[in-house]
Enzyme design. Structure first.
Site, mmCIF file in Angstrom:
data_model
loop_
_atom_site.group_PDB
_atom_site.id
_atom_site.type_symbol
_atom_site.label_atom_id
_atom_site.label_comp_id
_atom_site.label_asym_id
_atom_site.label_seq_id
_atom_site.Cartn_x
_atom_site.Cartn_y
_atom_site.Cartn_z
ATOM 1 N N CYS A 1 -10.637 2.603 -5.435
ATOM 2 C CA CYS A 1 -10.729 2.973 -4.026
ATOM 3 C C CYS A 1 -10.776 4.493 -3.955
ATOM 4 O O CYS A 1 -10.151 5.175 -4.775
ATOM 5 C CB CYS A 1 -9.470 2.452 -3.322
ATOM 6 S SG CYS A 1 -9.255 3.053 -1.638
ATOM 7 N N ASP B 1 0.831 -1.206 0.000
ATOM 8 C CA ASP B 1 0.000 0.000 0.000
ATOM 9 C C ASP B 1 0.870 1.262 0.000
ATOM 10 O O ASP B 1 2.066 1.225 -0.343
ATOM 11 C CB ASP B 1 -0.974 -0.048 1.199
ATOM 12 C CG ASP B 1 -2.277 0.679 0.917
ATOM 13 O OD1 ASP B 1 -2.297 1.908 1.054
ATOM 14 O OD2 ASP B 1 -3.268 0.016 0.556
ATOM 15 N N ASP B 2 0.294 2.370 0.388
ATOM 16 C CA ASP B 2 0.913 3.690 0.342
ATOM 17 C C ASP B 2 2.266 3.705 1.076
ATOM 18 O O ASP B 2 2.454 2.978 2.052
ATOM 19 C CB ASP B 2 -0.068 4.652 1.043
ATOM 20 C CG ASP B 2 0.223 6.102 0.744
ATOM 21 O OD1 ASP B 2 1.250 6.384 0.130
ATOM 22 O OD2 ASP B 2 -0.606 6.944 1.149
ATOM 23 N N TRP C 1 -6.195 1.477 -7.079
ATOM 24 C CA TRP C 1 -6.214 2.854 -7.610
ATOM 25 C C TRP C 1 -6.988 3.734 -6.625
ATOM 26 O O TRP C 1 -8.203 3.710 -6.572
ATOM 27 C CB TRP C 1 -6.897 2.848 -8.970
ATOM 28 C CG TRP C 1 -6.873 4.152 -9.698
ATOM 29 C CD1 TRP C 1 -7.549 5.286 -9.378
ATOM 30 C CD2 TRP C 1 -6.143 4.441 -10.900
ATOM 31 N NE1 TRP C 1 -7.292 6.278 -10.298
ATOM 32 C CE2 TRP C 1 -6.436 5.780 -11.245
ATOM 33 C CE3 TRP C 1 -5.277 3.710 -11.724
ATOM 34 C CZ2 TRP C 1 -5.901 6.394 -12.376
ATOM 35 C CZ3 TRP C 1 -4.751 4.329 -12.851
ATOM 36 C CH2 TRP C 1 -5.052 5.655 -13.161
ATOM 37 N N ASP C 2 -6.245 4.526 -5.861
ATOM 38 C CA ASP C 2 -6.852 5.289 -4.767
ATOM 39 C C ASP C 2 -7.116 6.737 -5.193
ATOM 40 O O ASP C 2 -6.538 7.243 -6.173
ATOM 41 C CB ASP C 2 -5.884 5.246 -3.570
ATOM 42 C CG ASP C 2 -6.591 5.408 -2.232
ATOM 43 O OD1 ASP C 2 -7.772 5.758 -2.219
ATOM 44 O OD2 ASP C 2 -5.925 5.187 -1.193
ATOM 45 N N MET C 3 -7.964 7.442 -4.436
ATOM 46 C CA MET C 3 -8.280 8.859 -4.696
ATOM 47 C C MET C 3 -8.788 9.432 -3.379
ATOM 48 O O MET C 3 -9.909 9.157 -2.972
ATOM 49 C CB MET C 3 -9.380 8.901 -5.758
ATOM 50 C CG MET C 3 -9.550 10.197 -6.471
ATOM 51 S SD MET C 3 -10.763 11.288 -5.736
ATOM 52 C CE MET C 3 -10.861 12.535 -6.984
ATOM 53 N N ASP D 1 -12.982 2.213 4.284
ATOM 54 C CA ASP D 1 -11.814 2.168 5.168
ATOM 55 C C ASP D 1 -12.221 1.661 6.534
ATOM 56 O O ASP D 1 -11.368 1.367 7.375
ATOM 57 C CB ASP D 1 -11.202 3.567 5.322
ATOM 58 C CG ASP D 1 -10.189 3.849 4.233
ATOM 59 O OD1 ASP D 1 -9.904 2.943 3.441
ATOM 60 O OD2 ASP D 1 -9.688 4.985 4.180
ATOM 61 N N ARG E 1 -6.282 16.334 2.812
ATOM 62 C CA ARG E 1 -5.291 15.344 3.236
ATOM 63 C C ARG E 1 -3.878 15.829 2.906
ATOM 64 O O ARG E 1 -2.991 15.036 2.575
ATOM 65 C CB ARG E 1 -5.552 13.997 2.547
ATOM 66 C CG ARG E 1 -5.136 12.795 3.397
ATOM 67 C CD ARG E 1 -5.087 11.522 2.603
ATOM 68 N NE ARG E 1 -4.860 10.374 3.463
ATOM 69 C CZ ARG E 1 -4.274 9.262 3.106
ATOM 70 N NH1 ARG E 1 -3.836 9.105 1.878
ATOM 71 N NH2 ARG E 1 -4.108 8.274 3.939
HETATM 72 C C1 DGJ Z 1 -7.068 5.332 1.626
HETATM 73 C C2 DGJ Z 1 -7.383 3.892 1.400
HETATM 74 O O1 DGJ Z 1 -8.743 3.669 1.473
HETATM 75 C C3 DGJ Z 1 -6.609 3.055 2.374
HETATM 76 O O2 DGJ Z 1 -6.956 1.709 2.249
HETATM 77 C C4 DGJ Z 1 -5.146 3.265 2.123
HETATM 78 O O3 DGJ Z 1 -4.817 2.790 0.849
HETATM 79 C C5 DGJ Z 1 -4.810 4.738 2.240
HETATM 80 N N1 DGJ Z 1 -5.655 5.550 1.431
HETATM 81 C C6 DGJ Z 1 -3.383 4.991 1.863
HETATM 82 O O4 DGJ Z 1 -3.069 6.306 1.841
#
Ligand code: DGJ
Length: 731
Positions: free
Chosen positions: A524, A364-365, A475-477, A546, A441
């Site tokens: 995501c 992850d991140d 793929w997050d946002m 989350d 954020r």
């Molecule tokens: C938000 C996601 O929903 C989490 O699962 C995680 O990937 C964080 N971002 C990472 O910054």
């Protein structure tokens, strides 16, 4: 052909699955006649009865009974007599806002063409027919085509609208909804799904007696605050019974959905792009196509509505090669380490994951730039050698050597002010020139309305995806749009930027998902903040929330399943106490909640005891045994956690032979009643063997009598039942 045109009466009759949808042309206006249970033939029922109503203006002064204000319409305009919510708005060069759409003709076609640049449902010539109705505002030259798609075997009509400026002056579209239906009845309940980060998709059911119930997003994404879904229900409608008119928007940006009941007990049901910050300039010859709405009707309650959406999305919307493939059980390191990890730590977790039978490791991140917290490095997609001394490739190889697939987190739409890209290209930030930034954020959004910025994203993400063997991408946002504007466009086009952002995102997703078809993509947005059919078109699963607390997940997953199939719903077993709520729940309840969807793990396995690891191994083995039924079977909701202390549901495999049921009792109660778990979707005369106890039950018994659940003095408890259909002669 599922579309019939009655030339004499100028009536169009669309048949889709168990549904009919009927429209007729009346004095040049396209009127809505019927949407409901399938009719063999539409004759003269529901004719419009004219009545002179006070304050209802008339296009023809000699006929005081004819008014747009009382006419049931398919795509209503504003300013010339209809005071209800319009479906579109237009501004001409003189500042005029009036238009008058008059029916011109139609086309009926087999199949369905794609919507250029937009995600949309698909089907071949044997599966779907298309009706295009042409209308024109003669004075301005605005041509409007209403597109309807009737799917033969599903009770689904998909709708969108194409605008063309055939005139000689510029026109600005100030509103362009995708759907408007005038249902000639009132007294509906309106069902919507609202929430927040960590609390997505709560069910809200309210009666509409007069005026408008409207939900919307103005956040630049479909949002966790309101889902792009609305359903009109009869007051008596339940899970298993009653009429439902539902609409879900295939779009990932700002939207509105509205139900408006007028003085004469008609209900106008609408959905489309949000007109606030959603204008579009049409120069002569230019066109604009709205995103699509998926419309579902059933007379058999909410569970049937969900079944229709689930089958439709799996067969006609989600286009990944993984749509029909069993999904791997993944482990994600986010809740285990957050940003604070080393390669050694990751490999230790991966070791344990391989031991218990998990199939995919997701990093992850925090793996790139100098990303030790949220303040830096987004858009610098280069591995951080402090954490990964052998780079991404080195880690990926070591993970693969353990027999696991390798997945990676990315947040490609974002940029940190503290990043190399920002230092080179501050202009890449989405912002209104001259105005200060608004942060979310600690990060900024890339201006995806610009083609060059999208090209940059495609190029930089391609580089990462080619730098190692990456099997999966998350793929997050993580923030919404603010300061929307772009120095790249003239003043007259500033109102287009939010939609252009979404179009840019879709182009990026189209390019990358086509270029890397073997990668399993999961969408995501801080969890399920952008869980919508538009994203599902490109990415076959979505991280649902989350909030990994099993008790909260019961509600979140229940309501998410109203429209989206369980296979698309990412659900992880996490550690205790839960990091969002502080709650302690048993590993088995956490497991059963996650197994009710697309199961994965998100905890530090190196901190688990041998006993816990053994239990996790058993969960993984069990999920592998049942996942075909969970992921491709039919889902039945049997107890609603929004209504009480219980949640129950069961899955029946496509061939009807395998049945899995989950029971959750949230709080332990004194003087507790003996609960009964009743199943749905079984064969009444069939026999089913409980694979735990060996007991045989009739399908009728399981559905109508139900099995008694023993009392345990324990909060957050759960049970799972697994039945296999057996032959009458085998016992
Ligand atoms: C938000 C996601 O929903 C989490 O699962 C995680 O990937 C964080 N971002 C990472 O910054």
């Amino acid at each position: 052909m599922s579309i019939v045109y009655d030339k004499e009466n100028q009536v169009f009759h669309l048949q889709a699955g168990d549904t009919s949808y009927v429209m007729g042309v009346v004095r040049g206006y396209l009127t809505h006649l019927y949407w409901g249970k399938r009719l063999n033939r539409y004759g003269a029922s529901r004719r419009i009865i004219w009545k002179d109503r006070g304050f209802a203006p008339n296009p023809d002064d000699l006929d005081r009974a004819f008014s747009l204000d009382t006419l049931p319409q398919e795509y209503p305009q504003t300013g010339n007599g209809d005071y209800r919510n319009c479906a579109y708005g237009m501004l001409d060069e003189q500042g005029g806002r009036i238009s008058n759409l008059i029916y011109q003709g139609y086309e009926i076609l087999h199949g369905k063409e794609p919507l250029s640049g937009l995600p949309a449902s698909f089907g071949n010539d044997d599966e779907v027919d298309t009706l295009k109705i042409h209308m024109l505002d003669e004075l301005s030259g605005l041509k409007v085509e209403l597109w309807y798609h009737a799917f033969h075997n599903q009770s689904v009509i998909a709708r969108s609208v194409r605008f063309v400026n055939t005139g000689e002056e510029n026109l600005t579209l100030t509103k362009m909804l995708s759907m408007s239906v005038d249902i000639r009845e009132a007294g509906f309940d309106v069902l919507t799904l609202y929430g927040a980060h960590n609390n997505e998709r709560n069910m809200d059911r309210r009666r509409i007696t007069s005026g408008t119930v409207q939900i919307e997003s103005l956040r630049g994404t479909s949002s966790p605050q309101q889902a792009p879904f609305m359903a009109l229900l009869r007051p008596e409608t339940t899970e298993d019974f009653g009429e439902v008119y539902a609409a879900n928007f295939v779009y990932s940006g700002n939207f509105i959905a509205a139900a408006q009941t007028d003085a004469f007990e008609n209900t106008r049901f609408q959905m489309g792009m949000n007109p606030w910050n959603g204008q579009w300039l049409l120069e002569p010859g230019q066109e604009f196509h709205t995103p699509e709405v998926v419309m579902v009707y059933t007379s058999e309650g909410l569970n049937e509505m969900s079944k229709i959406f689930h089958n439709f999305y799996q067969d006609h919307l989600i286009r990944s090669q993984y749509t029909k493939k069993i999904r791997p059980i993944l482990i994600n390191n986010w809740e285990a380490t957050y940003f604070d990890f080393t390669e050694e730590k990751i490999l230790e977790i991966a070791d344990k994951a391989a031991q218990v039978g998990i199939e995919l490791f997701v990093l992850d991140d925090g793996w790139f730039g100098k990303r030790d917290d949220t303040t830096s490095s987004l858009s610098d997609w280069i591995e951080d050698r402090r954490k990964l001394p052998d780079g991404l490739k080195g880690l990926e190889e070591k993970i693969h050597e353990k027999g696991l697939q390798f997945g990676l987190w990315l947040e490609p739409e974002m940029i940190s002010e503290n990043s190399d890209l920002y230092r080179r290209h501050p202009d890449y930030v989405l912002h209104t020139p001259g105005r200060p930034y608004t942060y979310g954020r600690g990060q900024l959004v890339l201006d995806l309305s610009r083609e060059d910025v999208c090209d940059y994203v495609i190029e930089s993400i391609s580089k990462v995806l080619e730098s190692a063997q990456i099997d999966y991408v998350k793929w997050d946002m993580n923030r919404h749009l603010t300061d929307v504007g772009s120095g790249f466009y003239p003043a007259a086009r500033q109102g287009e930027i939010t939609h252009r952002y979404v179009l840019g995102l879709y182009r990026i997703l189209e390019t990358l998902t086509n270029k890397y078809p073997d990668i399993l993509f999961e969408s995501c947005s801080s969890g399920g903040g952008r869980f919508d059919p538009g994203m599902l078109y490109y990415m076959p699963q979505t991280w649902c929330s989350d909030n990994t607390d099993a008790v909260c997940r019961l509600k979140i997953q229940y309501a998410t399943s109203l429209t989206y199939p369980p296979i698309t719903i990412g659900a992880h077993v996490s550690g205790c106490p839960n990091q969002q709520t502080g709650r302690e729940t048993s590993l088995s309840t956490r497991g059963f909640a996650a197994m009710s969807a697309n199961m994965g793990y998100e905890l530090d396995l190196t901190k688990c005891s041998e006993e816990e690891l053994e239990q996790i191994k058993q969960q993984v083995d069990f999920y592998k045994e049942i996942r075909e039924t969970i992921q491709f079977g039919t889902f039945y909701r049997t107890k609603n956690p929004f209504e009480g202390n219980l949640a129950q549901w069961n899955f029946v495999s496509k061939d009807g032979k395998d049945v899995v049921g989950f029971y959750f009792e949230i709080l332990s109660r004194p003087a507790a009643p003996i609960q009964l778990m009743k199943f749905k979707g079984l064969e009444r005369d069939g026999y089913y063997k409980d694979l735990n106890t060996g007991k045989i039950y009739g399908g009728d018994e399981l559905m109508y009598s139900g099995i008694s659940i023993p009392i345990h003095k324990q909060d957050f408890r759960s049970e799972c039942y697994h039945f296999r259909k057996v032959n009458e002669n085998s016992f």
